[in-house]
Design a protein around this motif. Structure first.
Motif, mmCIF file in Angstrom:
data_model
loop_
_atom_site.group_PDB
_atom_site.id
_atom_site.type_symbol
_atom_site.label_atom_id
_atom_site.label_comp_id
_atom_site.label_asym_id
_atom_site.label_seq_id
_atom_site.Cartn_x
_atom_site.Cartn_y
_atom_site.Cartn_z
ATOM 1 N N GLY A 177 0.626 -1.305 -0.028
ATOM 2 C CA GLY A 177 -0.028 -0.035 0.071
ATOM 3 C C GLY A 177 0.845 1.281 -0.113
ATOM 4 N N SER A 178 2.076 1.080 -0.498
ATOM 5 C CA SER A 178 2.887 2.459 -0.334
ATOM 6 C C SER A 178 3.871 2.377 -1.815
ATOM 7 N N ARG A 179 4.566 3.738 -1.977
ATOM 8 C CA ARG A 179 4.921 3.869 -3.107
ATOM 9 C C ARG A 179 5.874 2.987 -3.573
ATOM 10 N N TYR A 182 4.454 -0.108 -5.173
ATOM 11 C CA TYR A 182 4.383 0.097 -6.684
ATOM 12 C C TYR A 182 5.213 -0.025 -7.503
ATOM 13 N N TYR A 183 6.292 0.675 -7.189
ATOM 14 C CA TYR A 183 7.542 1.038 -7.899
ATOM 15 C C TYR A 183 8.009 -0.516 -8.359
ATOM 16 N N ARG A 185 6.621 -3.440 -8.312
ATOM 17 C CA ARG A 185 5.917 -4.096 -9.186
ATOM 18 C C ARG A 185 6.170 -3.568 -10.937
ATOM 19 N N ALA A 186 6.280 -2.303 -10.796
ATOM 20 C CA ALA A 186 6.487 -1.627 -12.171
ATOM 21 C C ALA A 186 7.908 -2.077 -12.723
ATOM 22 N N ALA A 194 9.158 1.771 -16.472
ATOM 23 C CA ALA A 194 9.082 2.260 -14.985
ATOM 24 C C ALA A 194 10.007 3.492 -15.081
ATOM 25 N N LEU A 197 9.102 6.537 -16.161
ATOM 26 C CA LEU A 197 8.227 7.440 -15.354
ATOM 27 C C LEU A 197 8.867 7.875 -13.989
ATOM 28 N N GLY A 198 10.118 7.780 -13.987
ATOM 29 C CA GLY A 198 10.767 8.665 -12.983
ATOM 30 C C GLY A 198 11.208 7.555 -12.084
ATOM 31 N N VAL A 199 11.065 6.272 -12.065
ATOM 32 C CA VAL A 199 11.592 5.218 -11.155
ATOM 33 C C VAL A 199 13.138 4.991 -11.185
ATOM 34 N N HIS A 200 13.917 5.549 -10.012
ATOM 35 C CA HIS A 200 15.254 5.148 -9.904
ATOM 36 C C HIS A 200 15.290 3.566 -9.723
#
Lengths: 319, 240
Positions: A177-179, A182-183, A185-186, A194, A197-200
């Protein structure tokens, strides 16, 4: 409805030692909790973040050896040793992860196997840490919580193991349930998308690895205090890394309950075949494991939890 | 000052030169088209601008700041979003979750990300599919999903790699309208597009690439009369 079922399950787990007073059923439950918590920890990195590690025994062994060496050589409470082990496992995970995360898919998995083998070999040859002979945890009597030793009854071990499992589940639940969840799983689904979309990506993988390593190390300390003896063959083997993976895969990777379900199926299978068949059936549990895994891979890649979901959807609503 | 400036970009893959000394600029709020035959280096250009490939030479600047060596996530953070020619949805996540990943760039709060994702999905017309898994969407819907995901990062510049590629004729007008709305809202866009009617209609300026080089950079009305563009890409039918 679901919440009520969970409460009942938790109450049953809490009441279990009061009903089953013999050591063996308690031992089976402790092993379910232990392997369940290891699989839950592995699942954070592999199931959610998609980085299949076959070297998790490294973190288990670091947890076991850190607390055991601290208590055997310096008299430090295993509880502190447990924390130290988790911290050390996180440090090692970051050092290993930094280069290894450049690899993807199968190559990552193979690299983690190599790391596992290297660490095991190091410990076999490290005399101060007991070498191949291993280390005993000094026996302390009477039982005391500070010493993390309960030789009179398995009930305390039971509750500690249950606590470890619940901790792992709570961490996973919070993650979902937190950022970062989600990151993770992305990244598992498509790391280029990912990143766009700005995921490091590298940082998130290291974060997943750190969480996973710390939780795994806690299990290592528990194991050492439960058996009071460890050697490299017991806490660093590739077979342990693979078993942790199998438990998760059977139950369902990337799901909260999958690893627990997997442990609840595989651990009793292993413990009971061992007891029923004794020496003659030494590897039968592995034969059954193998068959189960093939079955899951072919028929239901999302594991038992996936199977349950599918059956649940098929039955008409209201039933 | 231009929002995006590309100067002298060169990229080699072994013996192949994918981009050779490519230079152009995009102003704030401008919509620039990129055309060229297959293999002209259009997608490589996008990869270089967004940090997915490293240029052998040349510079990319954003609002005057050099972003040539930055990672993709750093460039996203500075307000450049993109879509991919080959669609890359997070298949095992729901439509809403896909877009939330984009929204998380600007907030760590789950409720806020969910709200931003709903907003982005509404703007691309996917509000009724929020709970569907991305793998269950049609190609047109996936294009919209990728758009929503990119928009959720709140970009200043959006790079679209083939808006209408692979979708049926009936879907094209809706997608074109969507792009025009985004542009009308003040967003700068660079659009790779093979459908000439679409790009003529949308773009204020068109950059034509051939074999990795810019062969023309002009408004659409001039591009269609440019002999080099006609020879390389458009064909004789376009000659006025």
């Amino acid at each position: 409805m679901k919440r009520a079922a969970l409460v009942v399950l938790l109450l049953a787990a809490l009441a279990f030692p009061a009903v089953f007073t013999l050591p063996f059923p308690r031992h089976v439950m402790i092993m379910i909790f232990l392997y369940g918590s290891l699989a839950v920890a592995w699942n954070i990195l592999a199931g959610y973040c998609g980085q299949i590690s076959l070297g998790h025994a490294v973190f288990f062994g670091i947890g076991a050896y850190t607390s055991t060496l601290l208590v055997a050589r310096a008299g430090v409470s295993p509880w502190l040793g447990m924390l130290a082990g988790a911290v050390l496992a996180v440090i090692v995970s970051q050092a290993v992860g930094f280069p290894v995360f450049r690899l993807r898919g199968h190559y990552f998995a193979i690299a983690t196997i190599a790391v596992g083998e290297i660490v095991q070999t190091l410990f076999i040859n490290w005399d101060w840490a007991g070498g191949a002979r291993g280390v005993f945890v000094p026996i302390r009597r009477p039982d005391s919580f500070v010493n993390f030793q309960f030789n009179e009854s398995k009930a305390v071990y039971y509750y500690i193991a249950l606590g470890l499992l619940l901790l792992g589940l709570a961490v996973t639940r919070r993650l979902e349930g937190s950022r970062p969840g989600y990151y993770f799983r992305a990244i598992r689904e498509d790391q280029e998308a990912a990143a766009s979309l700005g995921v490091h990506v590298a940082r998130e993988k290291l974060r997943a690895m750190a969480l996973s390593a710390a939780l795994t190390a806690l299990g290592g300390t528990f194991y050492a205090q439960y058996l009071l003896f460890i050697d490299p063959e017991a806490v660093f083997p590739l077979s342990l890394s693979i078993l942790i993976c199998l438990v998760s895969v059977l139950g369902g990777v990337g799901t909260l309950w999958g690893p627990v379900v997997g442990a609840a199926v595989l651990v009793p299978l292993s413990e009971y075949t061992r007891v029923w068949l004794g020496g003659t059936g030494k590897a039968l549990d592995l034969v059954i494991y193998g068959a189960l895994i093939v079955l899951v891979a072919v028929a239901q890649p999302s594991g038992l939890v996936g199977l349950a979901r599918r059956l649940g959807r098929r039955s008409p609503p209201g039933q | 000052m231009s929002l995006l400036t590309v100067s002298g970009l060169t990229k080699r893959f072994g013996g192949v030169i994918a981009n050779r000394d490519v230079s152009f600029a995009v102003a704030s709020g401008e919509l620039v088209g990129v055309i060229g035959p297959n293999g002209a280096g259009k997608s490589t250009l996008f990869d270089l601008v967004t940090g997915f490939q490293r240029a052998d030479a040349g510079r990319v600047t954003l609002d005057g700041a050099d972003v040539t060596r930055l990672r993709p996530d750093e460039i996203a953070r500075r307000g450049v979003a993109r879509t991919f020619q080959k669609l890359r949805p997070f298949s095992d996540m729901t439509v809403l979750e896909n877009v939330m990943v984009g929204a998380f760039l600007r907030t760590a709060d789950v409720a806020a990300a969910r709200e931003a994702a709903h907003h982005a999905l509404t703007s691309v017309g996917l509000a009724d599919r929020v709970d569907a898994h991305a793998r269950g969407l049609s190609t047109g819907q996936r294009k919209r999903l990728e758009l929503a995901r990119a928009l959720a990062t709140r970009p200043r510049l959006l790079l679209l790699d083939e808006v209408t590629g692979g979708v049926d004729q009936a879907t094209i007008p809706g997608l074109v309208r969507l792009v025009r709305e985004l542009h009308a809202g003040g967003l700068a866009l660079v659009v790779i597009e093979h459908n000439m009617r679409v790009i003529m209609e949308l773009a204020q300026r068109i950059v034509a690439l051939q074999l990795g080089e810019v062969i023309a950079d002009a408004p659409p009305s001039e591009i269609v009369r440019n002999p080099r563009v006609i020879d390389a890409y458009l064909g004789q039918a376009w000659r006025p």
